[in-house]
Design a protein around this motif. Sequence first.
Motif, PDB file in Angstrom:
ATOM      1  N   LEU A 207      40.203  15.364  32.047  1.00 24.77           N
ATOM      2  CA  LEU A 207      39.836  14.132  32.667  1.00 24.77           C
ATOM      3  C   LEU A 207      40.550  12.949  32.020  1.00 24.77           C
ATOM      4  O   LEU A 207      40.874  12.024  32.973  1.00 24.77           O
ATOM      5  CB  LEU A 207      38.270  14.077  32.694  1.00 24.77           C
ATOM      6  CG  LEU A 207      37.490  15.026  33.511  1.00 24.77           C
ATOM      7  CD1 LEU A 207      36.001  14.706  33.155  1.00 24.77           C
ATOM      8  CD2 LEU A 207      37.583  14.675  34.859  1.00 24.77           C
ATOM      9  N   TYR A 212      40.967   8.941  33.472  1.00 22.45           N
ATOM     10  CA  TYR A 212      39.577   8.446  33.177  1.00 22.45           C
ATOM     11  C   TYR A 212      39.340   8.350  31.714  1.00 22.45           C
ATOM     12  O   TYR A 212      40.033   9.224  30.979  1.00 22.45           O
ATOM     13  CB  TYR A 212      38.591   9.747  33.729  1.00 22.45           C
ATOM     14  CG  TYR A 212      38.597   9.743  35.156  1.00 22.45           C
ATOM     15  CD1 TYR A 212      37.691   8.879  36.261  1.00 22.45           C
ATOM     16  CD2 TYR A 212      39.378  10.832  36.028  1.00 22.45           C
ATOM     17  CE1 TYR A 212      37.802   8.950  37.326  1.00 22.45           C
ATOM     18  CE2 TYR A 212      39.062  11.027  37.352  1.00 22.45           C
ATOM     19  CZ  TYR A 212      38.541  10.134  37.939  1.00 22.45           C
ATOM     20  OH  TYR A 212      38.519  10.237  39.481  1.00 22.45           O
ATOM     21  N   ILE A 241      30.722   9.210  36.199  1.00 22.80           N
ATOM     22  CA  ILE A 241      30.649  10.625  36.432  1.00 22.80           C
ATOM     23  C   ILE A 241      30.274  11.225  35.554  1.00 22.80           C
ATOM     24  O   ILE A 241      30.215  11.257  34.150  1.00 22.80           O
ATOM     25  CB  ILE A 241      32.114  11.048  36.539  1.00 22.80           C
ATOM     26  CG1 ILE A 241      32.945  10.367  37.505  1.00 22.80           C
ATOM     27  CG2 ILE A 241      32.139  12.745  36.595  1.00 22.80           C
ATOM     28  CD1 ILE A 241      34.356  10.863  37.630  1.00 22.80           C
ATOM     29  N   ALA A 243      29.400  15.414  34.256  1.00 20.13           N
ATOM     30  CA  ALA A 243      29.902  16.674  34.566  1.00 20.13           C
ATOM     31  C   ALA A 243      29.027  17.665  33.487  1.00 20.13           C
ATOM     32  O   ALA A 243      28.839  17.584  32.561  1.00 20.13           O
ATOM     33  CB  ALA A 243      31.312  16.535  34.039  1.00 20.13           C
ATOM     34  N   ARG A 269      28.174  10.020  40.108  1.00 22.37           N
ATOM     35  CA  ARG A 269      28.892  11.288  40.658  1.00 22.37           C
ATOM     36  C   ARG A 269      28.634  12.307  40.109  1.00 22.37           C
ATOM     37  O   ARG A 269      28.988  12.228  38.522  1.00 22.37           O
ATOM     38  CB  ARG A 269      30.203  10.712  41.144  1.00 22.37           C
ATOM     39  CG  ARG A 269      30.438   9.645  42.074  1.00 22.37           C
ATOM     40  CD  ARG A 269      29.836  10.134  43.489  1.00 22.37           C
ATOM     41  NE  ARG A 269      30.038   8.982  44.388  1.00 22.37           N
ATOM     42  CZ  ARG A 269      29.390   7.996  44.729  1.00 22.37           C
ATOM     43  NH1 ARG A 269      28.163   7.851  44.003  1.00 22.37           N
ATOM     44  NH2 ARG A 269      29.579   7.011  45.404  1.00 22.37           N
ATOM     45  N   LEU A 271      30.098  16.069  38.723  1.00 16.25           N
ATOM     46  CA  LEU A 271      31.311  17.112  38.645  1.00 16.25           C
ATOM     47  C   LEU A 271      30.626  18.394  37.863  1.00 16.25           C
ATOM     48  O   LEU A 271      30.351  18.439  36.937  1.00 16.25           O
ATOM     49  CB  LEU A 271      32.330  16.420  37.914  1.00 16.25           C
ATOM     50  CG  LEU A 271      33.660  17.601  37.645  1.00 16.25           C
ATOM     51  CD1 LEU A 271      34.156  17.925  39.028  1.00 16.25           C
ATOM     52  CD2 LEU A 271      34.355  16.793  36.810  1.00 16.25           C
ATOM     53  N   VAL A 273      31.794  22.148  36.854  1.00 18.72           N
ATOM     54  CA  VAL A 273      32.957  23.293  36.381  1.00 18.72           C
ATOM     55  C   VAL A 273      32.185  24.411  36.120  1.00 18.72           C
ATOM     56  O   VAL A 273      31.613  24.568  35.163  1.00 18.72           O
ATOM     57  CB  VAL A 273      34.039  22.379  35.497  1.00 18.72           C
ATOM     58  CG1 VAL A 273      35.256  23.219  35.102  1.00 18.72           C
ATOM     59  CG2 VAL A 273      34.381  21.126  35.572  1.00 18.72           C
ATOM     60  N   VAL A 293      28.530  15.225  44.790  1.00 16.79           N
ATOM     61  CA  VAL A 293      28.973  16.417  43.598  1.00 16.79           C
ATOM     62  C   VAL A 293      30.052  17.044  44.107  1.00 16.79           C
ATOM     63  O   VAL A 293      30.322  17.570  45.451  1.00 16.79           O
ATOM     64  CB  VAL A 293      27.744  17.188  43.526  1.00 16.79           C
ATOM     65  CG1 VAL A 293      27.985  18.503  42.424  1.00 16.79           C
ATOM     66  CG2 VAL A 293      26.711  16.697  43.143  1.00 16.79           C
ATOM     67  N   THR A 294      31.264  17.209  43.177  1.00 19.49           N
ATOM     68  CA  THR A 294      32.285  17.849  43.269  1.00 19.49           C
ATOM     69  C   THR A 294      32.448  19.380  42.423  1.00 19.49           C
ATOM     70  O   THR A 294      31.886  19.137  41.357  1.00 19.49           O
ATOM     71  CB  THR A 294      33.665  17.167  43.080  1.00 19.49           C
ATOM     72  OG1 THR A 294      33.694  15.942  43.696  1.00 19.49           O
ATOM     73  CG2 THR A 294      34.770  18.044  42.916  1.00 19.49           C
ATOM     74  N   ILE A 296      34.161  22.519  40.925  1.00 20.14           N
ATOM     75  CA  ILE A 296      35.478  22.980  40.611  1.00 20.14           C
ATOM     76  C   ILE A 296      35.436  24.462  40.092  1.00 20.14           C
ATOM     77  O   ILE A 296      34.788  24.422  39.091  1.00 20.14           O
ATOM     78  CB  ILE A 296      36.312  22.118  39.582  1.00 20.14           C
ATOM     79  CG1 ILE A 296      36.254  20.735  40.105  1.00 20.14           C
ATOM     80  CG2 ILE A 296      37.291  22.811  39.011  1.00 20.14           C
ATOM     81  CD1 ILE A 296      37.220  19.772  39.232  1.00 20.14           C
TER      82      ILE A 296
END
Length: 336
Positions: A207, A212, A241, A243, A269, A271, A273, A293-294, A296
């Motif tokens: 990141l 970031y 963010i 995560a 937000r 994230l 992983v 929400v992303t 990965i």
Amino acid sequence: MAEHAFMVRAGNDNELVDEFESRSLVAIGWEELGDVSDVRSYEEMKARFNSTDEYSEHNSRRIAQNAGQVNRFALEMEKGHLVLSYDKTEREYLIGEVTSGYEWKPGDHPPGYPHVRRVEWEDTVSRDEFTTSTKNTLGSTLTVFSLDSCAIEITGVLSGETPDEGEDEEDTVPFVDEVENQADELISDILANMDPFVFEELVAAVLRAMGYHAKKTRDSQDRGIDVVAHPDSLGFEEPYIKAQVKRQQSKVGSPDMRAFTGTLGNGERGLFVSTGGYTSEAQEAARNAEQRVTLIDRDEFIDLLIQHYDALDPEYQATVPLKQVYIPSQDPPLEE
């Protein structure tokens, strides 16, 4: 017609090819092993490597690979088998027949290559004479490897036949794709064996490489959040963010996803992983979350890692050591 064939490379940088040809032999290094004529199996060969000071500190994968090469040369290769060696300057293969058993010749030429087989060289053949699939096989970087799958074609080319590429060659995976796929799997192997806390640090480092400001949270106070990141150095700019990082083989399910999305407040937000991927229910929970929400997965993280590798902190490059190489972006066209 020979059913068995082997490649024996002429030194580390093709420097022995003339000596191989003029002295009618092939030879390999690993001098510190000593005479291996008393070795009777691959397992015994690995044991010899493990008991030799110069090799005992090597990792198990390297020992297994090197033991396999010496084993092929000393035990599997026999009189009458085909043997090839490559002259990369001329782009030609020396092709001959093994005429002796294994010999231990320390102090003989070539120096540093005391494991020897005598060969009657029959001819040289241009690399261009072979089919694409055989050229790919011949391109292995190992010093000694089997060419049994290509023996019929090699024998045919040696007798003047022109091999047919065959209709299935059109379906062969392009070399660049094959290399990329193999590289991704090797990177995946590194990640699979990485300490989970180191993997969390690596995610934060990627990141940061993306621009970031990111850091790993304190383990005792993370409430399920492993990394936090934001665009500016003071943390004033959105998005903020959070995560969560999972280095695991199993898929993340909806309970874990809902617990994660529940930690997200206004302007934040998420994230997630996960090297193991996500169940369909977890993906649905992420889509229905109030905050964005992303997700990965392993392959997507590897893509990000490679894309931003040059900007990665050196200490984290060391956890996943990669080397840039240039390869053709497509296979050479087939001749009409």
